[in-house]
Write a protein that holds these residues in place. Structure first.
Motif, mmCIF file in Angstrom:
data_model
loop_
_atom_site.group_PDB
_atom_site.id
_atom_site.type_symbol
_atom_site.label_atom_id
_atom_site.label_comp_id
_atom_site.label_asym_id
_atom_site.label_seq_id
_atom_site.Cartn_x
_atom_site.Cartn_y
_atom_site.Cartn_z
ATOM 1 N N TYR A 161 0.841 -1.203 0.000
ATOM 2 C CA TYR A 161 0.000 0.000 0.000
ATOM 3 C C TYR A 161 0.875 1.252 0.000
ATOM 4 N N GLY A 194 2.349 2.189 -3.248
ATOM 5 C CA GLY A 194 1.318 2.833 -4.064
ATOM 6 C C GLY A 194 1.120 4.284 -3.673
ATOM 7 N N ALA A 245 -1.803 3.005 -8.939
ATOM 8 C CA ALA A 245 -2.956 2.100 -9.040
ATOM 9 C C ALA A 245 -2.499 0.647 -9.104
ATOM 10 N N ALA A 246 -1.400 0.402 -9.842
ATOM 11 C CA ALA A 246 -0.903 -0.975 -9.956
ATOM 12 C C ALA A 246 -0.537 -1.527 -8.576
ATOM 13 N N TRP A 247 0.087 -0.684 -7.745
ATOM 14 C CA TRP A 247 0.470 -1.138 -6.398
ATOM 15 C C TRP A 247 -0.741 -1.268 -5.482
ATOM 16 N N PHE A 248 -1.677 -0.328 -5.575
ATOM 17 C CA PHE A 248 -2.892 -0.438 -4.747
ATOM 18 C C PHE A 248 -3.650 -1.726 -5.106
ATOM 19 N N ASP A 249 -3.664 -2.052 -6.409
ATOM 20 C CA ASP A 249 -4.396 -3.245 -6.851
ATOM 21 C C ASP A 249 -3.719 -4.542 -6.406
ATOM 22 N N ARG A 250 -2.462 -4.437 -6.033
ATOM 23 C CA ARG A 250 -1.727 -5.621 -5.628
ATOM 24 C C ARG A 250 -1.956 -5.933 -4.136
ATOM 25 N N SER A 310 -3.773 -9.241 -2.765
ATOM 26 C CA SER A 310 -3.040 -10.509 -2.854
ATOM 27 C C SER A 310 -1.958 -10.624 -1.780
ATOM 28 N N ARG A 356 -8.030 0.940 -1.532
ATOM 29 C CA ARG A 356 -9.113 1.233 -2.480
ATOM 30 C C ARG A 356 -9.432 2.722 -2.458
ATOM 31 N N ARG A 386 -6.844 4.778 -4.222
ATOM 32 C CA ARG A 386 -6.887 4.602 -5.674
ATOM 33 C C ARG A 386 -8.058 5.402 -6.264
ATOM 34 N N ASP A 387 -9.207 5.363 -5.574
ATOM 35 C CA ASP A 387 -10.428 5.931 -6.156
ATOM 36 C C ASP A 387 -10.741 7.362 -5.716
#
Ligand SMILES: [Zn+2]
Length: 232
Positions: free
Chosen positions: A181, A184, A197-202, A205, A221, A224-225
């Motif tokens: 996080y 990101g 965004a790529a790091w937040f989306d990771r 997992s 989230r 990112r948003d």
């Protein structure tokens, strides 16, 4: 209030005795930014948690000036060739402007953390530790009002945290989500929203404990948003 106190240190590289300001107590009444930068009411303590030898430039926390300090001949040489010339240049500049202006403030917090990160790297410390020092350099830049330097250190911190996350056991499993996080958030604050965004989306997992790390998922989230600058 943040209370400071003068301490006497001996440099393990060049044996110089010097005085520095250290933090006796502080507070977190200033809130916490979404990159975990905790703010104090009154004086910010960060610049006073590291100390720089004014002769050779060796820098570290108070314990790095005790017998515990890991000072190899190699480190000594690196300090003399890389950090000492900067100190010399600085004091020459200081000499030139003296008289015309009030004494220049001691070395900036960001400069101290940058030097401390170099020393830690030369000592072979883990990327995680080096990353923390670079992040603190960026935080100091916020207070110093230097946006360009702030971005420079945020990038360097992000890369160092990425290296830590890439390492086989550089980061404990329960810390991976929060550091993912943070990477990101660092890219977001640099202005690279695609990488952010790529790091937040990771983050999902990397969650080790769904219940206790719910907030990391939610914050990733949110950042990112609909990003926010402060927690709470
Ligand atoms: Zn020294």
């Amino acid at each position: 209030m943040t209370t400071l106190q003068q301490i006497e240190l001996t440099c393990p590289v060049c044996e110089t005795h010097f005085r520095s300001q250290a933090v006796v107590s502080t507070n977190s009444f200033g809130g916490k930014r979404t990159d975990f930068h905790e703010r104090a009411a009154g004086t910010q303590p960060l610049p006073y948690l590291v100390h720089m030898c004014n002769r050779c430039g060796y820098t570290g926390a108070e314990r790095d000036f005790t017998e515990e300090a890991d000072v190899s001949p190699m480190l000594r040489e690196q300090v003399w060739t890389e950090l000492a010339p900067q100190i010399a240049a600085q004091s020459a500049l200081q000499g030139e402007i003296q008289g015309a202006q009030p004494a220049k403030p001691a070395v900036l917090g960001s400069e101290k953390y940058e030097a401390a990160a170099k020393v830690a790297e030369w000592q072979g410390m883990e990327p995680r530790h080096v990353a923390d020092l670079l992040l603190r350099a960026a935080w100091c830049c916020v207070d110093e009002g230097d946006i360009e330097a702030e971005r420079f250190f945020r990038r360097k911190a992000a890369w160092a945290f990425e290296r830590a996350l890439d390492g086989f056991d550089g980061v404990a499993p329960e810390e991976r989500a929060v550091l993912t996080y943070l990477v990101g958030e660092l890219w977001r604050r640099v202005g690279d929203l695609r990488q952010a965004a790529a790091w937040f989306d990771r983050v999902p997992s990397e969650i080790a404990d769904r219940r206790r790390q719910r907030w990391v998922l939610d914050t990733a989230r949110q950042q990112r948003d609909e990003p926010r600058e402060w927690f709470g």
